[in-house]
Scaffold this motif. Structure first.
Motif, PDB file in Angstrom:
ATOM      1  N   ARG A 150      50.795  31.884  37.762  1.00 56.89           N
ATOM      2  CA  ARG A 150      50.984  33.055  38.639  1.00 56.89           C
ATOM      3  C   ARG A 150      49.415  33.453  39.014  1.00 56.89           C
ATOM      4  O   ARG A 150      48.830  33.766  38.312  1.00 56.89           O
ATOM      5  CB  ARG A 150      51.813  33.918  38.432  1.00 56.89           C
ATOM      6  CG  ARG A 150      53.197  33.540  38.230  1.00 56.89           C
ATOM      7  CD  ARG A 150      54.244  34.515  38.441  1.00 56.89           C
ATOM      8  NE  ARG A 150      55.581  34.096  38.597  1.00 56.89           N
ATOM      9  CZ  ARG A 150      56.623  34.732  38.994  1.00 56.89           C
ATOM     10  NH1 ARG A 150      56.538  35.899  39.972  1.00 56.89           N
ATOM     11  NH2 ARG A 150      57.734  33.994  39.184  1.00 56.89           N
TER      12      ARG A 150
ATOM     13  N   GLN B  41      37.536  41.452  29.577  1.00 58.86           N
ATOM     14  CA  GLN B  41      38.064  42.553  29.398  1.00 58.86           C
ATOM     15  C   GLN B  41      39.161  43.187  30.427  1.00 58.86           C
ATOM     16  O   GLN B  41      39.582  44.347  30.219  1.00 58.86           O
ATOM     17  CB  GLN B  41      37.176  43.802  28.795  1.00 58.86           C
ATOM     18  CG  GLN B  41      36.457  43.103  27.518  1.00 58.86           C
ATOM     19  CD  GLN B  41      36.028  44.208  26.757  1.00 58.86           C
ATOM     20  OE1 GLN B  41      35.044  44.845  27.088  1.00 58.86           O
ATOM     21  NE2 GLN B  41      36.372  44.288  25.396  1.00 58.86           N
ATOM     22  N   PHE B  42      38.831  43.145  31.644  1.00 54.84           N
ATOM     23  CA  PHE B  42      39.544  43.440  32.748  1.00 54.84           C
ATOM     24  C   PHE B  42      40.477  42.532  33.487  1.00 54.84           C
ATOM     25  O   PHE B  42      41.006  42.824  34.666  1.00 54.84           O
ATOM     26  CB  PHE B  42      38.680  44.200  33.667  1.00 54.84           C
ATOM     27  CG  PHE B  42      37.403  43.394  34.092  1.00 54.84           C
ATOM     28  CD1 PHE B  42      37.471  42.437  35.207  1.00 54.84           C
ATOM     29  CD2 PHE B  42      36.336  43.191  33.296  1.00 54.84           C
ATOM     30  CE1 PHE B  42      36.407  41.457  35.541  1.00 54.84           C
ATOM     31  CE2 PHE B  42      35.071  42.451  33.769  1.00 54.84           C
ATOM     32  CZ  PHE B  42      35.343  41.704  34.791  1.00 54.84           C
TER      33      PHE B  42
ATOM     34  N   ASN C 219      43.998  40.417  32.452  1.00 50.52           N
ATOM     35  CA  ASN C 219      44.738  39.988  31.391  1.00 50.52           C
ATOM     36  C   ASN C 219      45.365  38.564  31.563  1.00 50.52           C
ATOM     37  O   ASN C 219      45.728  38.088  32.944  1.00 50.52           O
ATOM     38  CB  ASN C 219      45.682  40.805  31.099  1.00 50.52           C
ATOM     39  CG  ASN C 219      45.225  42.198  30.551  1.00 50.52           C
ATOM     40  OD1 ASN C 219      43.796  41.955  30.232  1.00 50.52           O
ATOM     41  ND2 ASN C 219      45.828  43.199  30.453  1.00 50.52           N
TER      42      ASN C 219
ATOM     43  N   TYR D  56      48.994  36.387  30.451  1.00 47.30           N
ATOM     44  CA  TYR D  56      50.030  36.487  29.811  1.00 47.30           C
ATOM     45  C   TYR D  56      50.939  35.337  29.755  1.00 47.30           C
ATOM     46  O   TYR D  56      50.786  34.557  30.942  1.00 47.30           O
ATOM     47  CB  TYR D  56      51.245  37.662  30.509  1.00 47.30           C
ATOM     48  CG  TYR D  56      50.529  39.094  30.479  1.00 47.30           C
ATOM     49  CD1 TYR D  56      50.799  39.763  29.558  1.00 47.30           C
ATOM     50  CD2 TYR D  56      49.719  39.365  31.605  1.00 47.30           C
ATOM     51  CE1 TYR D  56      50.475  41.095  29.607  1.00 47.30           C
ATOM     52  CE2 TYR D  56      49.196  40.637  31.761  1.00 47.30           C
ATOM     53  CZ  TYR D  56      49.493  41.544  30.538  1.00 47.30           C
ATOM     54  OH  TYR D  56      48.884  42.817  30.583  1.00 47.30           O
TER      55      TYR D  56
ATOM     56  N   ASP E 267      55.794  37.056  28.865  1.00 48.28           N
ATOM     57  CA  ASP E 267      55.595  38.475  28.994  1.00 48.28           C
ATOM     58  C   ASP E 267      54.419  39.057  27.987  1.00 48.28           C
ATOM     59  O   ASP E 267      54.361  40.143  27.701  1.00 48.28           O
ATOM     60  CB  ASP E 267      56.978  39.247  29.030  1.00 48.28           C
ATOM     61  CG  ASP E 267      57.567  39.264  27.526  1.00 48.28           C
ATOM     62  OD1 ASP E 267      57.080  38.328  26.764  1.00 48.28           O
ATOM     63  OD2 ASP E 267      58.626  39.911  27.506  1.00 48.28           O
ATOM     64  N   GLU E 268      53.948  38.017  27.303  1.00 50.57           N
ATOM     65  CA  GLU E 268      53.069  38.340  26.033  1.00 50.57           C
ATOM     66  C   GLU E 268      51.691  38.180  26.504  1.00 50.57           C
ATOM     67  O   GLU E 268      51.053  37.089  26.857  1.00 50.57           O
ATOM     68  CB  GLU E 268      53.652  37.582  24.795  1.00 50.57           C
ATOM     69  CG  GLU E 268      52.866  38.071  23.598  1.00 50.57           C
ATOM     70  CD  GLU E 268      53.184  39.324  23.258  1.00 50.57           C
ATOM     71  OE1 GLU E 268      52.585  40.329  23.360  1.00 50.57           O
ATOM     72  OE2 GLU E 268      54.329  39.572  22.523  1.00 50.57           O
TER      73      GLU E 268
ATOM     74  N   ARG F 191      46.088  37.860  24.124  1.00 51.29           N
ATOM     75  CA  ARG F 191      45.067  38.294  23.204  1.00 51.29           C
ATOM     76  C   ARG F 191      46.006  38.567  21.849  1.00 51.29           C
ATOM     77  O   ARG F 191      45.125  38.732  20.816  1.00 51.29           O
ATOM     78  CB  ARG F 191      44.365  39.577  23.571  1.00 51.29           C
ATOM     79  CG  ARG F 191      43.370  39.487  24.672  1.00 51.29           C
ATOM     80  CD  ARG F 191      42.940  40.783  24.903  1.00 51.29           C
ATOM     81  NE  ARG F 191      43.752  41.683  25.851  1.00 51.29           N
ATOM     82  CZ  ARG F 191      43.672  42.922  26.128  1.00 51.29           C
ATOM     83  NH1 ARG F 191      42.586  43.322  25.678  1.00 51.29           N
ATOM     84  NH2 ARG F 191      44.476  43.537  26.763  1.00 51.29           N
ATOM     85  N   TYR F 192      47.358  38.747  21.963  1.00 51.97           N
ATOM     86  CA  TYR F 192      47.968  39.038  20.783  1.00 51.97           C
ATOM     87  C   TYR F 192      48.796  37.772  20.331  1.00 51.97           C
ATOM     88  O   TYR F 192      49.484  37.835  19.564  1.00 51.97           O
ATOM     89  CB  TYR F 192      48.981  40.023  20.916  1.00 51.97           C
ATOM     90  CG  TYR F 192      48.451  41.518  21.366  1.00 51.97           C
ATOM     91  CD1 TYR F 192      47.745  42.177  20.348  1.00 51.97           C
ATOM     92  CD2 TYR F 192      48.331  41.693  22.797  1.00 51.97           C
ATOM     93  CE1 TYR F 192      47.179  43.244  20.832  1.00 51.97           C
ATOM     94  CE2 TYR F 192      47.768  43.214  22.980  1.00 51.97           C
ATOM     95  CZ  TYR F 192      47.024  43.736  21.901  1.00 51.97           C
ATOM     96  OH  TYR F 192      46.548  44.965  22.343  1.00 51.97           O
TER      97      TYR F 192
ATOM     98  N   SER G  81      50.784  34.028  33.617  1.00 57.98           N
ATOM     99  CA  SER G  81      50.221  35.246  34.712  1.00 57.98           C
ATOM    100  C   SER G  81      48.967  35.547  34.431  1.00 57.98           C
ATOM    101  O   SER G  81      48.571  35.789  33.186  1.00 57.98           O
ATOM    102  CB  SER G  81      51.304  36.091  34.517  1.00 57.98           C
ATOM    103  OG  SER G  81      52.515  35.757  34.863  1.00 57.98           O
TER     104      SER G  81
ATOM    105  N   LEU H 244      46.615  38.960  35.615  1.00 56.42           N
ATOM    106  CA  LEU H 244      46.481  40.175  35.924  1.00 56.42           C
ATOM    107  C   LEU H 244      45.259  40.903  35.872  1.00 56.42           C
ATOM    108  O   LEU H 244      44.847  41.317  34.806  1.00 56.42           O
ATOM    109  CB  LEU H 244      47.746  40.733  35.154  1.00 56.42           C
ATOM    110  CG  LEU H 244      48.131  42.199  35.798  1.00 56.42           C
ATOM    111  CD1 LEU H 244      48.993  41.962  37.000  1.00 56.42           C
ATOM    112  CD2 LEU H 244      49.047  42.797  34.676  1.00 56.42           C
ATOM    113  N   PRO H 245      44.662  41.081  36.966  1.00 59.35           N
ATOM    114  CA  PRO H 245      43.473  41.880  37.022  1.00 59.35           C
ATOM    115  C   PRO H 245      43.740  43.079  37.039  1.00 59.35           C
ATOM    116  O   PRO H 245      44.723  43.582  37.442  1.00 59.35           O
ATOM    117  CB  PRO H 245      42.689  41.287  37.999  1.00 59.35           C
ATOM    118  CG  PRO H 245      43.792  40.971  39.246  1.00 59.35           C
ATOM    119  CD  PRO H 245      44.888  40.507  38.329  1.00 59.35           C
ATOM    120  N   ALA H 246      43.082  44.146  36.318  1.00 57.79           N
ATOM    121  CA  ALA H 246      42.969  45.670  36.502  1.00 57.79           C
ATOM    122  C   ALA H 246      42.964  45.929  37.951  1.00 57.79           C
ATOM    123  O   ALA H 246      41.859  45.488  38.540  1.00 57.79           O
ATOM    124  CB  ALA H 246      41.916  46.289  35.534  1.00 57.79           C
ATOM    125  N   VAL H 247      43.783  46.835  38.248  1.00 51.32           N
ATOM    126  CA  VAL H 247      43.466  47.308  39.792  1.00 51.32           C
ATOM    127  C   VAL H 247      43.554  49.075  39.790  1.00 51.32           C
ATOM    128  O   VAL H 247      44.055  49.588  39.140  1.00 51.32           O
ATOM    129  CB  VAL H 247      44.341  46.787  40.883  1.00 51.32           C
ATOM    130  CG1 VAL H 247      44.391  45.547  41.205  1.00 51.32           C
ATOM    131  CG2 VAL H 247      45.925  47.364  40.460  1.00 51.32           C
TER     132      VAL H 247
END
Lengths: 91, 364
Positions: free
Chosen positions: A5, A54-55, A57, A59, A62-63, A66-67, A82, A84-87
């Motif tokens: 995604r 760092q900005f 993520n 997944y 749904d995980e 990084r973990y 997926s 997902l960038p920070a907005v």
């Protein structure tokens, strides 16, 4: 094939596609595969050394990877990756 | 003589008397006579312009004077007058005014809320960061729900280009400060809600002082520097943070409970300045912040009522074009410099330097 995604800011690299398919045994390989077919895509997700930003993520389902095992996290058919960038917008 | 009921919160001014008698031809004259007899009563009843405070309700024989003839309502022998501040000192056991009992009846009838829950909402203090896209729907629903104190932080003024999404503001308020515009609109929605206008930018210098006055922080800011500032301040103050953000056709929402992960656990660092366009540069669907802001209001109300499953450790992703909701997990990062096992941040820092970008209009 793994479903990936793509967030709005990176769709300029995927001809506007929100969902693309990639091949590989782990998350890193899937991104490498997409990078070969969509120039600029991998650079939009990972840093210049090929590591996680760092900005932005990533997944697996749904995980947050990084973990899990970061880019070495194994993937299998039916998994969804997926990005997902920070907005910051709120106005 | 008219019999006047004095609520407990005003009895310190009447020498403890819960009922006083007075002679007056109408409500205005009666209130003025109370002002003259009981020093300090005047400021409780009237604002600096001599108008009755919006949060003070006056009833004549159990009917609100708004339904009668306002301050001009005539009084006669044996009339009973009650002067009720909407926030009656915040006592949990305080009774609802007749108007409150009607206004909140659809809440009170819910077994999960009831009168006790509604009183919690009336006693709650919520800080809203930004009176813009997210702040507008969030503040409107929070005020309508009867949140007793709603602090709004925004230094921006209303612009015509805001109005396609910032439903707290209208055409008549273009050019006006957003907090003033918000206060007027919210007073119309619900006079029970005391709106505290913080007409200033949130900074490392004032954030702890401002947010420390509230129970819960709702984030509707529009830039990374303010987002990290609000995150750090809320964590240091041990306040729940109800977070939301939007971009074009997509939004995100989550709740950060102190000690269970924070925005830095989700995104350890901001993107380089200029790499992510703002709403002004990228555009945003007008109805998008409505969806996310209402989710934030819902989560805030749930937290106050300790109701249901809060959106904690979950990031809700909304895609308006697909009309799809998804969730991903958020975990507390043991390496987090703020809330991790060995924190290095124990006070607010220089967020403009951290983000390499100035704090733009908060929610503007």
């Amino acid at each position: 094939m793994i479903e990936v995604r793509v967030p709005a800011p990176l769709r300029s690299h995927t001809d506007g596609s929100k969902i693309v398919q990639g091949e590989g045994a782990n998350v890193g390989e899937v991104l490498d595969d997409l990078g070969r077919r969509y120039p600029g895509f991998r650079e939009g997700v990972l840093d210049q050394d090929g590591g996680l930003r760092q900005f932005v993520n990533i997944y697996l389902n749904d995980e947050d990877i990084r973990y899990l095992r970061r880019l070495d996290t194994p993937v299998a058919g039916g998994d969804v990756v997926s990005i997902l960038p920070a907005v910051a917008g709120g106005a | 003589m008219v019999n006047v009921y004095i609520p407990s919160s005003f009895r310190r001014l009447t020498g403890g008397a819960g009922r006083v008698e007075s002679e007056a031809a109408d409500v205005r004259a009666l209130l003025r006579s109370l002002e003259d007899r009981f020093p300090g009563m005047g400021v409780e009843l009237f604002d600096s312009g001599g108008n009755l405070h919006r949060f003070v309700n006056v009833y004549v024989n159990d009917r609100a004077i708004e339904e009668l003839n306002g301050l001009e309502t005539r009084l006669g022998m044996e009339d009973e007058v009650a002067v009720i501040p909407a926030m009656a000192g915040g006592q949990v056991g305080a009774r609802f005014t007749p108007r409150q009992a009607v206004r909140y009846s659809r809440h009170i009838i819910l077994p999960e809320i009831g009168g006790v829950g509604q009183r919690k909402l009336l006693n709650a203090k919520v800080a809203m960061i930004g009176a813009g896209g997210l702040g507008s729907p969030a503040a409107l629903y929070l005020a309508a729900a009867g949140i007793g104190t709603l602090g709004i932080v925004d230094f921006d003024s209303v612009d015509l280009s805001n109005l396609h999404r910032q439903i707290l503001h209208g055409h008549a308020n273009i050019g006006r400060s957003k907090v003033d515009s918000a206060r007027d609109q919210l007073a119309d929605v619900n006079p029970d809600t005391r709106v505290v206008a913080h007409d200033e930018a949130l900074t490392s210098q004032n954030a702890l002082g401002i947010l420390g006055q509230y129970d819960i922080v709702v984030n509707g800011s529009d830039n990374f520097a303010t987002r990290y500032l609000v995150n750090d301040a809320a964590y240091l103050l041990k306040k729940p943070l109800v977070d939301g953000s939007i971009f074009r056709f997509e939004g995100q929402a989550t709740v950060f409970m102190p000690g269970q992960g924070c925005y830095r656990c989700l995104f350890p660092a901001p993107p380089p300045p200029g790499s992510v366009p703002s709403c002004a540069e990228a555009g945003v669907l007008g109805a998008l912040p409505g969806m996310i802001g209402v989710i934030q209001a819902t989560e805030t109300i749930k937290l106050i009522l300790d109701l249901g499953e809060p959106l904690v450790n979950r990031l809700l992703l909304y895609d308006a074009l697909a009309m799809e909701f998804r969730e991903v997990k958020i975990r507390r990062d043991p390496e987090c410099p703020l809330c991790g096992d060995h924190p290095s941040i124990d006070e607010l820092i220089d967020y403009e330097a951290f983000c390499g970008a100035p704090m733009a209009a908060t929610g503007g």
